[in-house]
Design a protein around this motif. Structure first.
Motif, PDB file in Angstrom:
ATOM      1  N   GLY A 191       9.127 -65.331  12.282  1.00 51.69           N
ATOM      2  CA  GLY A 191      10.334 -65.304  13.099  1.00 51.69           C
ATOM      3  C   GLY A 191      11.461 -64.468  12.530  1.00 51.69           C
ATOM      4  O   GLY A 191      12.552 -64.410  13.113  1.00 51.69           O
ATOM      5  N   ALA A 192      11.243 -63.812  11.403  1.00 49.87           N
ATOM      6  CA  ALA A 192      12.305 -63.006  10.776  1.00 49.87           C
ATOM      7  C   ALA A 192      12.695 -61.842  11.688  1.00 49.87           C
ATOM      8  O   ALA A 192      11.856 -61.282  12.401  1.00 49.87           O
ATOM      9  CB  ALA A 192      11.832 -62.488   9.425  1.00 49.87           C
ATOM     10  N   PRO A 193      13.963 -61.436  11.669  1.00 51.65           N
ATOM     11  CA  PRO A 193      14.438 -60.432  12.622  1.00 51.65           C
ATOM     12  C   PRO A 193      14.105 -58.989  12.266  1.00 51.65           C
ATOM     13  O   PRO A 193      14.205 -58.108  13.118  1.00 51.65           O
ATOM     14  CB  PRO A 193      15.951 -60.644  12.608  1.00 51.65           C
ATOM     15  N   VAL A 194      13.726 -58.701  11.010  1.00 49.32           N
ATOM     16  CA  VAL A 194      13.527 -57.317  10.567  1.00 49.32           C
ATOM     17  C   VAL A 194      12.031 -57.003  10.496  1.00 49.32           C
ATOM     18  O   VAL A 194      11.275 -57.721   9.838  1.00 49.32           O
ATOM     19  CB  VAL A 194      14.182 -57.081   9.186  1.00 49.32           C
ATOM     20  N   ASP A 195      11.604 -55.932  11.182  1.00 53.06           N
ATOM     21  CA  ASP A 195      10.198 -55.546  11.113  1.00 53.06           C
ATOM     22  C   ASP A 195       9.898 -54.956   9.737  1.00 53.06           C
ATOM     23  O   ASP A 195      10.796 -54.484   9.027  1.00 53.06           O
ATOM     24  CB  ASP A 195       9.847 -54.554  12.217  1.00 53.06           C
ATOM     25  N   ILE A 196       8.633 -54.969   9.367  1.00 54.17           N
ATOM     26  CA  ILE A 196       8.255 -54.603   8.000  1.00 54.17           C
ATOM     27  C   ILE A 196       8.508 -53.121   7.717  1.00 54.17           C
ATOM     28  O   ILE A 196       8.837 -52.740   6.595  1.00 54.17           O
ATOM     29  CB  ILE A 196       6.795 -55.012   7.725  1.00 54.17           C
ATOM     30  N   GLU A 197       8.407 -52.271   8.727  1.00 54.10           N
ATOM     31  CA  GLU A 197       8.669 -50.850   8.532  1.00 54.10           C
ATOM     32  C   GLU A 197      10.130 -50.619   8.163  1.00 54.10           C
ATOM     33  O   GLU A 197      10.449 -49.886   7.223  1.00 54.10           O
ATOM     34  CB  GLU A 197       8.308 -50.069   9.801  1.00 54.10           C
ATOM     35  N   THR A 198      11.037 -51.268   8.869  1.00 56.93           N
ATOM     36  CA  THR A 198      12.462 -51.174   8.529  1.00 56.93           C
ATOM     37  C   THR A 198      12.726 -51.768   7.164  1.00 56.93           C
ATOM     38  O   THR A 198      13.512 -51.236   6.377  1.00 56.93           O
ATOM     39  CB  THR A 198      13.312 -51.894   9.599  1.00 56.93           C
ATOM     40  N   GLY A 199      12.038 -52.872   6.867  1.00 54.80           N
ATOM     41  CA  GLY A 199      12.251 -53.553   5.601  1.00 54.80           C
ATOM     42  C   GLY A 199      11.871 -52.735   4.391  1.00 54.80           C
ATOM     43  O   GLY A 199      12.463 -52.891   3.319  1.00 54.80           O
ATOM     44  N   GLN A 200      10.879 -51.841   4.529  1.00 54.21           N
ATOM     45  CA  GLN A 200      10.438 -51.052   3.373  1.00 54.21           C
ATOM     46  C   GLN A 200      11.105 -49.680   3.278  1.00 54.21           C
ATOM     47  O   GLN A 200      10.981 -49.000   2.270  1.00 54.21           O
ATOM     48  CB  GLN A 200       8.913 -50.877   3.396  1.00 54.21           C
ATOM     49  N   LYS A 201      11.789 -49.260   4.301  1.00 48.53           N
ATOM     50  CA  LYS A 201      12.219 -47.863   4.410  1.00 48.53           C
ATOM     51  C   LYS A 201      13.235 -47.449   3.349  1.00 48.53           C
ATOM     52  O   LYS A 201      13.131 -46.358   2.778  1.00 48.53           O
ATOM     53  CB  LYS A 201      12.799 -47.606   5.808  1.00 48.53           C
ATOM     54  N   THR A 202      14.223 -48.303   3.080  1.00 44.71           N
ATOM     55  CA  THR A 202      15.293 -47.892   2.163  1.00 44.71           C
ATOM     56  C   THR A 202      14.777 -47.702   0.744  1.00 44.71           C
ATOM     57  O   THR A 202      15.133 -46.721   0.074  1.00 44.71           O
ATOM     58  CB  THR A 202      16.442 -48.918   2.178  1.00 44.71           C
ATOM     59  N   GLN A 203      13.934 -48.615   0.265  1.00 45.60           N
ATOM     60  CA  GLN A 203      13.466 -48.506  -1.122  1.00 45.60           C
ATOM     61  C   GLN A 203      12.550 -47.304  -1.320  1.00 45.60           C
ATOM     62  O   GLN A 203      12.609 -46.636  -2.366  1.00 45.60           O
ATOM     63  CB  GLN A 203      12.816 -49.805  -1.613  1.00 45.60           C
ATOM     64  N   THR A 204      11.716 -46.982  -0.324  1.00 45.32           N
ATOM     65  CA  THR A 204      10.850 -45.812  -0.481  1.00 45.32           C
ATOM     66  C   THR A 204      11.667 -44.522  -0.414  1.00 45.32           C
ATOM     67  O   THR A 204      11.403 -43.571  -1.155  1.00 45.32           O
ATOM     68  CB  THR A 204       9.734 -45.799   0.580  1.00 45.32           C
ATOM     69  N   TRP A 205      12.666 -44.506   0.448  1.00 45.65           N
ATOM     70  CA  TRP A 205      13.568 -43.349   0.555  1.00 45.65           C
ATOM     71  C   TRP A 205      14.292 -43.108  -0.769  1.00 45.65           C
ATOM     72  O   TRP A 205      14.345 -41.987  -1.272  1.00 45.65           O
ATOM     73  CB  TRP A 205      14.549 -43.609   1.693  1.00 45.65           C
ATOM     74  N   LEU A 206      14.811 -44.168  -1.362  1.00 45.74           N
ATOM     75  CA  LEU A 206      15.512 -44.029  -2.647  1.00 45.74           C
ATOM     76  C   LEU A 206      14.566 -43.604  -3.761  1.00 45.74           C
ATOM     77  O   LEU A 206      14.970 -42.915  -4.704  1.00 45.74           O
ATOM     78  CB  LEU A 206      16.184 -45.348  -3.021  1.00 45.74           C
ATOM     79  N   ALA A 207      13.300 -43.988  -3.660  1.00 44.29           N
ATOM     80  CA  ALA A 207      12.336 -43.681  -4.719  1.00 44.29           C
ATOM     81  C   ALA A 207      11.920 -42.223  -4.739  1.00 44.29           C
ATOM     82  O   ALA A 207      11.622 -41.683  -5.808  1.00 44.29           O
ATOM     83  CB  ALA A 207      11.099 -44.571  -4.574  1.00 44.29           C
ATOM     84  N   VAL A 208      11.913 -41.561  -3.567  1.00 41.04           N
ATOM     85  CA  VAL A 208      11.317 -40.218  -3.523  1.00 41.04           C
ATOM     86  C   VAL A 208      12.140 -39.142  -2.826  1.00 41.04           C
ATOM     87  O   VAL A 208      11.867 -37.953  -2.995  1.00 41.04           O
ATOM     88  CB  VAL A 208       9.922 -40.259  -2.845  1.00 41.04           C
ATOM     89  N   SER A 209      13.133 -39.522  -2.048  1.00 40.19           N
ATOM     90  CA  SER A 209      13.797 -38.537  -1.196  1.00 40.19           C
ATOM     91  C   SER A 209      14.670 -37.563  -1.986  1.00 40.19           C
ATOM     92  O   SER A 209      15.320 -37.941  -2.968  1.00 40.19           O
ATOM     93  CB  SER A 209      14.677 -39.239  -0.157  1.00 40.19           C
ATOM     94  N   ASP A 210      14.680 -36.309  -1.524  1.00 39.96           N
ATOM     95  CA  ASP A 210      15.601 -35.304  -2.051  1.00 39.96           C
ATOM     96  C   ASP A 210      16.838 -35.163  -1.172  1.00 39.96           C
ATOM     97  O   ASP A 210      17.653 -34.263  -1.377  1.00 39.96           O
ATOM     98  CB  ASP A 210      14.901 -33.946  -2.165  1.00 39.96           C
ATOM     99  N   ASP A 211      16.983 -36.021  -0.202  1.00 42.19           N
ATOM    100  CA  ASP A 211      18.196 -36.072   0.618  1.00 42.19           C
ATOM    101  C   ASP A 211      19.383 -36.332  -0.316  1.00 42.19           C
ATOM    102  O   ASP A 211      19.354 -37.271  -1.117  1.00 42.19           O
ATOM    103  CB  ASP A 211      18.051 -37.223   1.621  1.00 42.19           C
ATOM    104  N   PRO A 212      20.439 -35.515  -0.254  1.00 46.66           N
ATOM    105  CA  PRO A 212      21.599 -35.727  -1.144  1.00 46.66           C
ATOM    106  C   PRO A 212      22.143 -37.149  -1.088  1.00 46.66           C
ATOM    107  O   PRO A 212      22.635 -37.666  -2.098  1.00 46.66           O
ATOM    108  CB  PRO A 212      22.621 -34.707  -0.643  1.00 46.66           C
ATOM    109  N   ALA A 213      22.032 -37.785   0.059  1.00 46.60           N
ATOM    110  CA  ALA A 213      22.538 -39.159   0.190  1.00 46.60           C
ATOM    111  C   ALA A 213      21.765 -40.137  -0.685  1.00 46.60           C
ATOM    112  O   ALA A 213      22.301 -41.184  -1.078  1.00 46.60           O
ATOM    113  CB  ALA A 213      22.474 -39.603   1.650  1.00 46.60           C
ATOM    114  N   ALA A 214      20.506 -39.805  -1.001  1.00 49.05           N
ATOM    115  CA  ALA A 214      19.680 -40.688  -1.824  1.00 49.05           C
ATOM    116  C   ALA A 214      19.816 -40.412  -3.310  1.00 49.05           C
ATOM    117  O   ALA A 214      19.349 -41.208  -4.135  1.00 49.05           O
ATOM    118  CB  ALA A 214      18.213 -40.547  -1.419  1.00 49.05           C
TER     119      ALA A 214
END
Length: 256
Positions: A191-214
């Motif tokens: 019943g949790a409101p956040v789907d698993i794809e959204t739940g994992q997105k921020t940590q993977t982005w921070l781990a590998v992204s070259d986006d200046p924001a990360a």
């Protein structure tokens, strides 16, 4: 392409993060609590750089996990994903620590200290960390009556503070904490409101992204946006006291 180690990657957000990174072409080192759990990884294991095995309740096994990762080679990023939620009792690990503290706080600290220093560190916290305010006098719940919700909140405050401490102490490492939200995992429930794809997105982005924001450090994130954590988490004196206490509890010193 980066090589990323993810703790607790046999199911939930950890497994979802591993799948996402592999699908992007990155290399992933997986972690399972036991050989039986490792066997459940199936085809994900064959796509990975390796599977390390060890129970994060145990200090000795946590050291073994670090040794296994180091034997594979230096990783570019570590996602400290593994954690437990509310435990009915304090419990006692092989070293005599509260189980929640051992898995959610001590293990990330030890792995940070013992794994060859990566370029990026990501620690999974929770919005509930804001309820973890208070003294570090009884870090291991040896004096207080057990309160599972408070213990969880404190452990998640600890990892935000640890992420901030590392950002300050290791300026060449990008160290951040993430609130993934209440996600639909075994821990979070259907019943949790956040789907698993959204739940994992921020940590993977921070781990590998070259986006200046990360490419920032010492921040607290929720769904790709920075938020302000609890005041204690950003207090250098709180951070230093926490690190000192963890060093004494574990006998493992955080490298300078």
């Amino acid at each position: 392409m980066a090589i990323v180690f993810i703790t607790g990657s046999t199911d939930g957000l950890g497994r979802a993060a591993a799948q996402s990174l592999l699908d992007q072409g990155h290399r992933v080192v997986l972690h399972a609590r036991s050989a039986d759990r490792a066997a459940a990884l199936g085809e994900l294991a064959s796509r990975s750089e390796g599977v390390v095995v060890g129970d994060l309740q145990s200090g000795a096994e946590t050291k073994g996990i670090a040794d296994q990762v180091n034997a594979i080679g230096r990783v570019d990023a570590v996602i400290h994903n593994a954690g437990v939620y509310t435990q009915r009792s304090r419990g006692s690990t092989p070293e005599g620590h509260a189980v929640t503290l051992a898995i959610n706080t001590i293990a990330p600290y030890m792995l940070t200290a013992l794994i060859e220093r990566p370029a990026r560190l990501v620690y999974l916290s929770s919005g509930l960390h804001r309820g973890g305010d208070g003294s570090l006098d009884d870090l291991d719940w040896t004096k207080r009556s057990w309160d599972s919700a408070k213990a969880y909140a404190e452990s998640k405050l600890h990892v935000v503070a640890l992420a901030s401490a590392l950002a300050r102490r290791w300026p060449r490492v990008l160290s951040n904490a993430v609130d993934p939200g209440w996600a639909r995992t075994k821990m979070g429930g259907a019943g949790a409101p956040v789907d698993i794809e959204t739940g994992q997105k921020t940590q993977t982005w921070l781990a590998v992204s070259d986006d200046p924001a990360a490419l920032v450090s010492g921040r607290y994130w929720h769904h790709l946006r920075q938020q302000e954590p609890a005041n204690e988490a950003t207090d250098p004196s709180f951070q230093d006291e926490l690190v000192d206490k963890l060093a004494k509890l574990t006998g493992v010193k955080l490298p300078a």
